[in-house]
Design a protein around this motif. Structure first.
Motif, PDB file in Angstrom:
ATOM      1  N   GLY A 139       8.520 -14.018  36.035  1.00  0.00           N
ATOM      2  CA  GLY A 139       9.865 -14.084  37.370  1.00  0.00           C
ATOM      3  C   GLY A 139       8.890 -13.599  38.816  1.00  0.00           C
ATOM      4  O   GLY A 139       9.398 -14.091  39.717  1.00  0.00           O
ATOM      5  N   PHE A 140       7.167 -14.051  38.677  1.00  0.00           N
ATOM      6  CA  PHE A 140       6.688 -14.128  39.863  1.00  0.00           C
ATOM      7  C   PHE A 140       5.794 -14.830  39.747  1.00  0.00           C
ATOM      8  O   PHE A 140       4.866 -15.129  38.930  1.00  0.00           O
ATOM      9  N   THR A 141       4.866 -15.123  40.672  1.00  0.00           N
ATOM     10  CA  THR A 141       3.347 -15.616  40.546  1.00  0.00           C
ATOM     11  C   THR A 141       2.437 -14.848  41.344  1.00  0.00           C
ATOM     12  O   THR A 141       2.711 -14.510  42.519  1.00  0.00           O
ATOM     13  N   LEU A 142       1.271 -14.520  40.912  1.00  0.00           N
ATOM     14  CA  LEU A 142       0.193 -13.735  41.613  1.00  0.00           C
ATOM     15  C   LEU A 142      -0.717 -15.457  42.078  1.00  0.00           C
ATOM     16  O   LEU A 142      -1.791 -16.288  41.460  1.00  0.00           O
ATOM     17  N   ARG A 143      -1.324 -14.649  43.262  1.00  0.00           N
ATOM     18  CA  ARG A 143      -2.507 -16.204  43.650  1.00  0.00           C
ATOM     19  C   ARG A 143      -3.057 -15.502  44.850  1.00  0.00           C
ATOM     20  O   ARG A 143      -2.650 -14.300  46.109  1.00  0.00           O
ATOM     21  N   HIS A 144      -4.549 -16.193  44.728  1.00  0.00           N
ATOM     22  CA  HIS A 144      -5.192 -15.274  45.970  1.00  0.00           C
ATOM     23  C   HIS A 144      -4.819 -15.519  47.388  1.00  0.00           C
ATOM     24  O   HIS A 144      -4.684 -16.350  48.216  1.00  0.00           O
ATOM     25  N   ALA A 145      -4.877 -14.956  48.268  1.00  0.00           N
ATOM     26  CA  ALA A 145      -4.814 -14.740  49.357  1.00  0.00           C
ATOM     27  C   ALA A 145      -5.716 -15.862  50.031  1.00  0.00           C
ATOM     28  O   ALA A 145      -6.991 -16.434  50.074  1.00  0.00           O
ATOM     29  N   THR A 146      -4.714 -16.748  51.509  1.00  0.00           N
ATOM     30  CA  THR A 146      -5.991 -17.066  52.247  1.00  0.00           C
ATOM     31  C   THR A 146      -5.912 -16.423  53.740  1.00  0.00           C
ATOM     32  O   THR A 146      -5.159 -16.007  53.768  1.00  0.00           O
ATOM     33  N   THR A 147      -6.491 -17.567  54.932  1.00  0.00           N
ATOM     34  CA  THR A 147      -6.883 -16.707  55.864  1.00  0.00           C
ATOM     35  C   THR A 147      -5.091 -17.296  56.876  1.00  0.00           C
ATOM     36  O   THR A 147      -4.955 -16.847  57.809  1.00  0.00           O
ATOM     37  N   ASP A 148      -4.438 -18.115  55.581  1.00  0.00           N
ATOM     38  CA  ASP A 148      -3.551 -18.421  56.837  1.00  0.00           C
ATOM     39  C   ASP A 148      -1.935 -17.618  56.293  1.00  0.00           C
ATOM     40  O   ASP A 148      -1.151 -16.830  57.090  1.00  0.00           O
ATOM     41  N   ASP A 149      -2.533 -15.986  55.284  1.00  0.00           N
ATOM     42  CA  ASP A 149      -1.785 -14.609  54.526  1.00  0.00           C
ATOM     43  C   ASP A 149      -1.850 -13.630  56.244  1.00  0.00           C
ATOM     44  O   ASP A 149      -0.982 -12.437  55.700  1.00  0.00           O
TER      45      ASP A 149
END
Length: 278
Positions: A139-149
């Motif tokens: 029910g969710f997704t984990l992703r690595h942060a980017t500079t846009d975050d």
């Protein structure tokens, strides 16, 4: 920056104090090892032995302070001298808030802080996960942060933790590109609603800055994310740890429900810097 010898001396002194006093000090090693200048660290030596240490750790307009004195060399004024130097530096840098950190069981530190007019603000619990079977989650997704975050990370600190925006900006910018660290963003239905950071070192995985936007809290998302991260790190062979403030009762219950138990506690005192020292 601190030299290798100074870092080794600080680590040795920390271990001596922790064994002697049966407690755990929080010295923010992540920041100590990356000092660009040593002007935030105050060390007192005698015959090439480190006797006392005081460190200042800046988070935007807030500075945290922690120190220690070698057993057998206490009550000689060593720490008081370093404390005065540290507070003069804090005044010079114009920090808006000074937090003094001491283990909850350190009675001598508590007495010292109260005598200097500091008052207890909150207690931070250091917790360790006790292995248990956790259900698979979705029910969710984990992703690595980017500079846009970065802007979202700052927003999360402000809205979920109540951190001042300038402090959040400084903190989130500082932890970019840390080694052995995953800064993960939490997405639900293609919308970013939270973050969680995992720092791995010496066989331990520490969870920091875990938060979800207020509008999405209380829906079970936090427990699912925490279960996923804990399961993943445990499967990689790490013991899993985290810090949580006492006043955040909801978070405390969440961590306990997943299997975390308190092993240490740190008290944070607010100190009003004086203009003069007697």
């Amino acid at each position: 920056m601190l030299t290798d010898k100074q870092l080794n001396d600080i680590e040795t002194l920390q271990k001596q104090c922790e064994v002697h006093d049966n407690l755990q000090l929080k010295l923010n090693w992540e920041m100590l090892r990356k000092r660009e200048l040593n002007q935030l660290d105050f060390l007192y030596y005698e015959q090439n032995k480190l006797i006392a240490f005081l460190g200042l750790y800046a988070f935007g307009s807030t500075v945290e302070v922690c120190g220690m004195v070698r057993p057998g060399e206490r009550r000689k004024g060593h720490f008081n001298r370093l404390f005065q130097q540290g507070m003069e530096k804090a005044k010079l840098e114009k920090y808006k808030k000074i937090l003094l950190n001491a283990p909850s069981g350190a009675q001598a530190a508590k007495t010292f802080l109260i005598q200097h007019g500091a008052f207890l603000a909150f207690t931070e619990h250091q917790m360790k996960w006790q292995a248990k079977v956790l259900e698979a989650v979705e029910g969710f997704t984990l992703r690595h942060a980017t500079t846009d975050d970065l802007d979202m990370r700052v927003r999360l600190d402000v809205e979920a933790f109540g951190v001042l925006e300038e402090d959040a900006q400084a903190m989130e910018s500082r932890i970019n590109n840390d080694e052995d660290t995953d800064m993960l963003m939490i997405d639900v239905n293609n919308e970013t609603i939270g973050k969680i950071r995992v720092k791995r070192e010496d066989g331990e995985a520490w969870i920091y800055g875990f938060c979800i936007l207020p509008d999405y809290q209380g829906k079970g998302i936090g427990r699912k994310v925490l279960s996923k991260v804990v399961s993943d790190q445990s499967a990689l062979g790490y013991t899993v740890h985290l810090d949580v403030e006492t006043k955040n009762a909801q978070a405390l219950k969440l961590y306990e429900s997943v299997g975390f138990k308190e092993i240490h506690a740190q008290d944070y005192y607010v100190y009003q810097n004086k203009t003069d020292y007697k």
